[in-house]
Design a protein around this motif. Structure first.
Motif, PDB file in Angstrom:
ATOM      1  N   PHE A 109       0.830  -1.204   0.000  1.00 27.94           N
ATOM      2  CA  PHE A 109       0.000   0.000   0.000  1.00 27.94           C
ATOM      3  C   PHE A 109       0.866   1.257   0.000  1.00 27.94           C
ATOM      4  N   ARG A 110       1.877   1.284   0.866  1.00 29.81           N
ATOM      5  CA  ARG A 110       2.733   2.475   0.958  1.00 29.81           C
ATOM      6  C   ARG A 110       3.502   2.710  -0.343  1.00 29.81           C
ATOM      7  N   SER A 111       3.861   1.619  -1.041  1.00 30.29           N
ATOM      8  CA  SER A 111       4.563   1.782  -2.315  1.00 30.29           C
ATOM      9  C   SER A 111       3.672   2.405  -3.377  1.00 30.29           C
ATOM     10  N   HIS A 112       2.354   2.361  -3.155  1.00 28.61           N
ATOM     11  CA  HIS A 112       1.396   2.985  -4.071  1.00 28.61           C
ATOM     12  C   HIS A 112       0.934   4.348  -3.554  1.00 28.61           C
ATOM     13  N   GLY A 113       1.677   4.912  -2.619  1.00 30.18           N
ATOM     14  CA  GLY A 113       1.393   6.263  -2.161  1.00 30.18           C
ATOM     15  C   GLY A 113       0.417   6.378  -1.016  1.00 30.18           C
ATOM     16  N   VAL A 114       0.063   5.273  -0.358  1.00 31.70           N
ATOM     17  CA  VAL A 114      -0.871   5.331   0.770  1.00 31.70           C
ATOM     18  C   VAL A 114      -0.148   5.884   1.986  1.00 31.70           C
ATOM     19  N   GLY A 115      -0.736   6.904   2.604  1.00 29.17           N
ATOM     20  CA  GLY A 115      -0.203   7.506   3.823  1.00 29.17           C
ATOM     21  C   GLY A 115      -1.254   7.538   4.906  1.00 29.17           C
ATOM     22  N   ARG A 116      -0.945   8.205   6.027  1.00 34.66           N
ATOM     23  CA  ARG A 116      -1.851   8.180   7.176  1.00 34.66           C
ATOM     24  C   ARG A 116      -3.230   8.744   6.852  1.00 34.66           C
ATOM     25  N   SER A 117      -3.317   9.658   5.898  1.00 32.78           N
ATOM     26  CA  SER A 117      -4.607  10.268   5.567  1.00 32.78           C
ATOM     27  C   SER A 117      -5.204   9.725   4.275  1.00 32.78           C
ATOM     28  N   THR A 118      -4.659   8.615   3.772  1.00 35.97           N
ATOM     29  CA  THR A 118      -5.134   8.037   2.510  1.00 35.97           C
ATOM     30  C   THR A 118      -6.118   6.911   2.779  1.00 35.97           C
ATOM     31  N   ALA A 119      -7.263   6.960   2.121  1.00 33.73           N
ATOM     32  CA  ALA A 119      -8.264   5.900   2.270  1.00 33.73           C
ATOM     33  C   ALA A 119      -7.992   4.778   1.275  1.00 33.73           C
ATOM     34  N   VAL A 120      -8.109   3.550   1.762  1.00 32.96           N
ATOM     35  CA  VAL A 120      -7.987   2.360   0.916  1.00 32.96           C
ATOM     36  C   VAL A 120      -9.353   1.709   0.826  1.00 32.96           C
ATOM     37  N   GLY A 121      -9.935   1.688  -0.364  1.00 36.20           N
ATOM     38  CA  GLY A 121     -11.237   1.068  -0.549  1.00 36.20           C
ATOM     39  C   GLY A 121     -11.121  -0.443  -0.557  1.00 36.20           C
ATOM     40  N   LEU A 122     -11.971  -1.114   0.198  1.00 34.48           N
ATOM     41  CA  LEU A 122     -11.934  -2.571   0.318  1.00 34.48           C
ATOM     42  C   LEU A 122     -13.333  -3.120   0.063  1.00 34.48           C
ATOM     43  N   PHE A 123     -13.504  -3.895  -0.988  1.00 30.62           N
ATOM     44  CA  PHE A 123     -14.773  -4.605  -1.142  1.00 30.62           C
ATOM     45  C   PHE A 123     -14.477  -6.022  -1.605  1.00 30.62           C
ATOM     46  N   SER A 124     -14.763  -6.947  -0.704  1.00 29.93           N
ATOM     47  CA  SER A 124     -14.389  -8.335  -0.938  1.00 29.93           C
ATOM     48  C   SER A 124     -15.342  -9.259  -0.202  1.00 29.93           C
ATOM     49  N   PRO A 125     -15.745 -10.359  -0.828  1.00 29.23           N
ATOM     50  CA  PRO A 125     -16.459 -11.402  -0.100  1.00 29.23           C
ATOM     51  C   PRO A 125     -15.478 -12.214   0.732  1.00 29.23           C
ATOM     52  N   ASN A 126     -15.863 -13.389   1.153  1.00 29.22           N
ATOM     53  CA  ASN A 126     -15.036 -14.208   2.024  1.00 29.22           C
ATOM     54  C   ASN A 126     -13.847 -14.780   1.255  1.00 29.22           C
ATOM     55  N   THR A 127     -12.649 -14.259   1.518  1.00 33.75           N
ATOM     56  CA  THR A 127     -11.427 -14.758   0.895  1.00 33.75           C
ATOM     57  C   THR A 127     -10.358 -14.909   1.972  1.00 33.75           C
ATOM     58  N   ALA A 128      -9.283 -15.625   1.634  1.00 35.95           N
ATOM     59  CA  ALA A 128      -8.218 -15.863   2.615  1.00 35.95           C
ATOM     60  C   ALA A 128      -7.513 -14.581   3.031  1.00 35.95           C
ATOM     61  N   LEU A 129      -7.492 -13.584   2.150  1.00 36.16           N
ATOM     62  CA  LEU A 129      -6.802 -12.331   2.455  1.00 36.16           C
ATOM     63  C   LEU A 129      -7.717 -11.300   3.101  1.00 36.16           C
ATOM     64  N   LEU A 130      -8.992 -11.644   3.270  1.00 33.37           N
ATOM     65  CA  LEU A 130      -9.944 -10.666   3.790  1.00 33.37           C
ATOM     66  C   LEU A 130      -9.529 -10.088   5.139  1.00 33.37           C
ATOM     67  N   PRO A 131      -9.072 -10.881   6.124  1.00 33.36           N
ATOM     68  CA  PRO A 131      -8.669 -10.269   7.406  1.00 33.36           C
ATOM     69  C   PRO A 131      -7.397  -9.431   7.292  1.00 33.36           C
ATOM     70  N   SER A 132      -6.485  -9.816   6.398  1.00 34.35           N
ATOM     71  CA  SER A 132      -5.191  -9.137   6.321  1.00 34.35           C
ATOM     72  C   SER A 132      -5.298  -7.769   5.674  1.00 34.35           C
ATOM     73  N   ALA A 133      -6.117  -7.654   4.632  1.00 31.41           N
ATOM     74  CA  ALA A 133      -6.178  -6.397   3.880  1.00 31.41           C
ATOM     75  C   ALA A 133      -6.655  -5.219   4.732  1.00 31.41           C
ATOM     76  N   PRO A 134      -7.750  -5.333   5.505  1.00 37.08           N
ATOM     77  CA  PRO A 134      -8.145  -4.190   6.341  1.00 37.08           C
ATOM     78  C   PRO A 134      -7.102  -3.840   7.401  1.00 37.08           C
TER      79      PRO A 134
END
Length: 283
Positions: free
Chosen positions: A83-108
């Motif tokens: 995320f940080r390599s794509h410019g995400v910082g403390r005030s940057t929102a990351v949109g998450l929309f996902s059904p039940n997947t193995a990475l679902l807990p890790s991404a948020p």
């Protein structure tokens, strides 16, 4: 700098233990200050204990994929760096929309560690999802489930190799939508080298059944048909997509190919397709 000691979590063996528990204020136990800190402390105390088990479907309850606290923390940190390599910082929102997947807990958790997590219900209408992501001012969007579908592509050496069909979010940066960039992204997230896709094909939308349920059958047909077209081109024969047919035959898929006019061409194509495990025939 003063480091406050971490008191052990109280033993709650019966309701009578509440009296002893409540004699120590919660603040005195030095609780973690953030969600990621909870995971970091758990990984320090119990690195090899199972942190979570992913069940893809209820009927596959015996086929769960477990990750330890140490593995989960490592995955969260890896996605956070992405995320940080794509410019995400403390005030940057990351949109998450996902059904039940193995990475679902890790991404948020990773989104919280790098910026602001903005989860959206993936079952909402597309217009509502788009509006919510707009309101969140999400600069990075993470989508899963019907946004990507992995199938096996026939391979003369391995039998099959994994490839992935993906549908991208509107406005995805063009350099990051090319196959090499998408493969590199998948490699950064997958634990097993063999699971990294050999190709990523971008499509406008993924196939669904008449009732709207995602299906892989058309994608498997496409991958199978493309393998035959590639072999036709390799042996110097016309590789017209309309000439190769793929259909369901019993429990599997079957490919039919026009028989070449020349015997030597027939022999070369037979030898080429004979290296594969799929069912095929001349028309």
């Amino acid at each position: 700098m003063t480091v406050r000691p971490v008191l052990p979590w109280p033993d709650y063996s019966s309701p009578a233990a509440l009296t002893e528990i409540e004699t120590v204020p919660l603040a005195a136990r030095n609780p973690p200050a953030a969600t990621l800190a909870v995971l970091e402390r758990a990984a320090e105390l119990w690195p090899d204990r199972p942190a979570m088990t992913f069940l893809p479907r209820a009927e596959d309850y015996t086929q769960g994929q477990s990750r330890t606290y140490a593995d989960l923390l490592s995955e969260v940190r890896r996605i956070g760096r992405l995320f940080r390599s794509h410019g995400v910082g403390r005030s940057t929102a990351v949109g998450l929309f996902s059904p039940n997947t193995a990475l679902l807990p890790s991404a948020p958790l990773a989104a919280q560690s790098a910026g602001i997590a903005a989860p959206v219900n993936p079952h909402l209408p597309a217009a509502q999802i788009f509006r919510l992501l707009q309101l969140a001012q999400a600069r990075v969007i993470v989508a899963a489930g019907t946004g990507a579908s992995a199938v096996g592509r026939p391979d003369p050496h391995a039998g099959e190799v994994p490839i992935v069909y993906v549908s991208l979010a509107p406005g995805a940066p063009e350099p990051q939508t090319r196959s090499p960039a998408l493969i590199a992204h998948a490699r950064s997230l997958l634990h097993e080298k063999a699971a990294v896709p050999k190709d990523v094909i971008v499509v406008d939308s993924l196939p669904v059944t008449a009732v709207g349920k995602p299906t892989k059958v058309p994608l498997r047909m496409n991958a199978l048909k493309q393998a035959v077209l590639d072999e036709l081109a390799a042996v110097g024969l016309p590789s017209h997509a309309d000439a190769v047919a793929c259909h369901i035959d019993g429990a599997g898929l079957r490919v039919t190919v026009p028989r070449p006019a020349e015997a030597q061409d027939t022999a070369r194509l037979t030898a080429a397709l004979g290296r594969y495990t799929f069912d095929w025939a001349f028309t």
